[in-house]
Design an enzyme around this catalytic site. Structure first.
Site, PDB file in Angstrom:
ATOM      1  N   LYS A 115       1.162  -1.265  -0.438  1.00 32.46           N
ATOM      2  CA  LYS A 115      -0.114   0.049   0.593  1.00 32.46           C
ATOM      3  C   LYS A 115       0.717   1.083  -0.170  1.00 32.46           C
ATOM      4  O   LYS A 115       0.478   1.973  -0.898  1.00 32.46           O
ATOM      5  CB  LYS A 115      -0.938  -0.310   1.045  1.00 32.46           C
ATOM      6  CG  LYS A 115      -1.765   1.348   1.548  1.00 32.46           C
ATOM      7  CD  LYS A 115      -2.440   1.632   2.837  1.00 32.46           C
ATOM      8  CE  LYS A 115      -2.826   0.411   2.970  1.00 32.46           C
ATOM      9  NZ  LYS A 115      -3.451  -0.144   4.526  1.00 32.46           N
ATOM     10  N   LYS A 127       4.070  -2.376  11.144  1.00 34.95           N
ATOM     11  CA  LYS A 127       2.293  -1.956  12.011  1.00 34.95           C
ATOM     12  C   LYS A 127       2.359  -2.635  13.217  1.00 34.95           C
ATOM     13  O   LYS A 127       3.811  -3.231  13.019  1.00 34.95           O
ATOM     14  CB  LYS A 127       1.413  -2.829  10.874  1.00 34.95           C
ATOM     15  CG  LYS A 127      -0.062  -2.543  11.366  1.00 34.95           C
ATOM     16  CD  LYS A 127      -0.127  -1.733  10.303  1.00 34.95           C
ATOM     17  CE  LYS A 127      -2.331  -1.527  10.902  1.00 34.95           C
ATOM     18  NZ  LYS A 127      -2.716  -0.522   9.920  1.00 34.95           N
ATOM     19  N   ASP A 167      -4.984   3.724  14.193  1.00 34.44           N
ATOM     20  CA  ASP A 167      -5.899   2.076  13.391  1.00 34.44           C
ATOM     21  C   ASP A 167      -7.322   2.495  14.098  1.00 34.44           C
ATOM     22  O   ASP A 167      -7.481   2.650  15.026  1.00 34.44           O
ATOM     23  CB  ASP A 167      -5.189   0.864  12.938  1.00 34.44           C
ATOM     24  CG  ASP A 167      -5.744  -0.173  12.474  1.00 34.44           C
ATOM     25  OD1 ASP A 167      -5.373   0.304  10.689  1.00 34.44           O
ATOM     26  OD2 ASP A 167      -5.846  -0.940  12.432  1.00 34.44           O
TER      27      ASP A 167
END
Ligand code: 2IT
Length: 450
Positions: A115, A127, A167
């Protein structure tokens, strides 16, 4: 599968037998890369590109100990997966949700790498997060948790090393507490270490809306391809967090409307669309209780259907799953196919099971757009926040929005071009994966076996 890919996939499976989500995304990406790998197998094999892409640079796991408001101790697990740094410092969000495991982090980190590459900004993939959920916790508890989490994480991150953001479960409040603790420990002003900050201390305008806005900009490009415009279109979404809210707002600006949205307790049908002051009500409702969307129906006198999802409704033009992973399985995919809807635009990270995705892609009357491309406007705007922090300057909302729009157009165009070049025709899913892959692979080959 090409034999090199098959070998790598078998190794990944043998090495991570219990990581269902991670294996799901690797399988999905590999399937798309087949034509490209076939052409360049010797080169990719010589440089171990695929096996290196499937093994994170490093994975950090730590204990987070904090006390609740009654003084009772709690232990959570903290993670940061630094997946790939071929094209930039690790970049990706932190997810605070009770179902988070290392598997979740690896699937998200792997997707983030492709991405981020698609944004064409210098951003590697990473992440992190925790199995701590802020839902039902007091403000003071969330602050203590964030401080304990950052007390471990700070040594692994930095503006040129690894830049976390939000997130699920991590919004402006959490980023504020995390940054406060980072600054306290390091005693330096390095606000480029996190994105999604409040505007008063270096956040970018439009960042909260960026993922949703970007998704709608991407959608506009898809519609254009079919000679259609977004005006008057009716959209069904799942989720009404930052992402869903951004979709509702941009849809309204462009003359479309979200007429269905789903939450954990069921779905809402508002034929007039979520527009005007209803958008503010969504924010209020979410802040009070993120598990229930029924209050919207009570307030506006519209239909609420408990305990189910809105997939398969017939009176919409576009479907945008914007909640969480594996929202749409084979059963829901069949309902979506039967409804006659023409556009299936993924927004959440991996919202579709591989089996459901295959069904939807095969269906002739449906165009599928993949989340890695569609939701990339969020991280792209995080990239813009990093640029502004480096310059010690801030852009106006209009400047950021314009850059976001251009970025989404470019991502769409790059995906279309990559699929066509690979001989796949108009295939946004494969095109997105291929375009994201090529840039990372090129950089990894140039930098040698590291
Ligand atoms: O999934 C994602 O792209 C995000 N949660 C945003 C990541 C970021 O660094 O802004």
């Amino acid at each position: 599968m090409h034999q090199y890919m098959q070998r790598v996939y078998d190794e990944v499976k043998a090495r991570n037998p219990h990581e269902k989500l991670f294996l799901q995304t690797v399988e999905e990406v590999f399937e798309s890369l087949e034509p490209i790998v076939e052409k360049n197998a010797e080169l990719y094999e010589k440089y171990g590109v695929l096996e290196r892409m499937c093994e994170p640079d490093r994975m950090i796991q730590f204990r987070v100990t904090w006390a609740d408001d009654n003084g009772m101790p709690h232990v959570n697990r903290g993670f940061r997966v630094q997946f790939n740094s071929a094209i930039g410092p690790y970049k990706g969000g932190l997810r605070f949700a009770s179902d988070v495991t290392l598997d979740t982090m690896k699937f998200l980190g792997f997707e983030q790498t492709f991405k981020n590459s698609l944004t064409s900004l210098p951003l590697g993939g990473g992440k992190g997060g925790s199995d701590f959920s802020p839902i039902g916790k007091s403000d003071a508890e969330v602050m203590r948790f964030c401080q304990a989490f950052m007390t471990e994480l700070w040594r692994h991150i930095g503006p040129d090393v690894d830049v976390p953001a939000g997130d699920i479960g991590v919004g402006g409040r959490e980023i504020g507490y995390l940054y406060g603790q980072y600054k306290r420990i390091k005693a330096v002003w390095e606000n480029g270490v996190l994105t999604g900050k409040g505007f008063s201390y270096g956040g970018s305008l439009i960042r909260p809306e960026a993922t949703g806005y970007g998704a709608v900009y991407y959608l506009v490009e898809v519609l254009k391809h079919f000679g259609e415009t977004i005006e008057g279109k009716r959209i069904a979404i799942s989720g009404y967090g930052n992402v869903g809210w951004g979709i509702m707002k941009k849809a309204m600006h462009l003359g479309a409307k979200v007429t269905y949205f789903a939450g954990p307790d069921g779905y809402i049908h508002d034929p007039d669309g979520v527009t005007g002051e209803k958008l503010d009500f969504i924010l209020e409702m979410r802040a009070k209780d993120p598990m229930h969307c029924k209050p919207y129906a009570d307030k506006y006198g519209v239909e609420f259907v408990p305990g189910t999802k809105c997939w398969g409704v017939k009176d919409v033009d576009i479907i945008m799953p914007a909640a969480t992973q594996n929202d749409v399985n084979e059963e829901w995919a069949q309902k979506i196919i039967d409804s006659g809807v023409k556009y299936y635009i993924e927004v959440a990270n991996m919202p579709t099971t591989n089996e459901a995705l295959a069904m939807l892609r095969k269906c002739e009357h449906i165009t599928v757009a993949p989340s890695k491309a569609v939701n990339a406007g969020g991280v792209a705007t995080s990239g813009f926040e990093m640029s502004q922090n480096s310059m010690r300057y801030s852009w106006t909302a209009e400047e950021v929005d314009e850059r976001l729009k251009v970025t989404m157009k470019n991502i769409y165009a790059a995906s279309v071009e990559a699929a066509e070049k690979a001989g796949l025709g108009y295939d946004l899913v494969a095109g997105g994966n291929i375009a994201g892959f090529l840039r990372v692979a090129d950089a990894m080959i140039a930098q040698g076996l590291v």
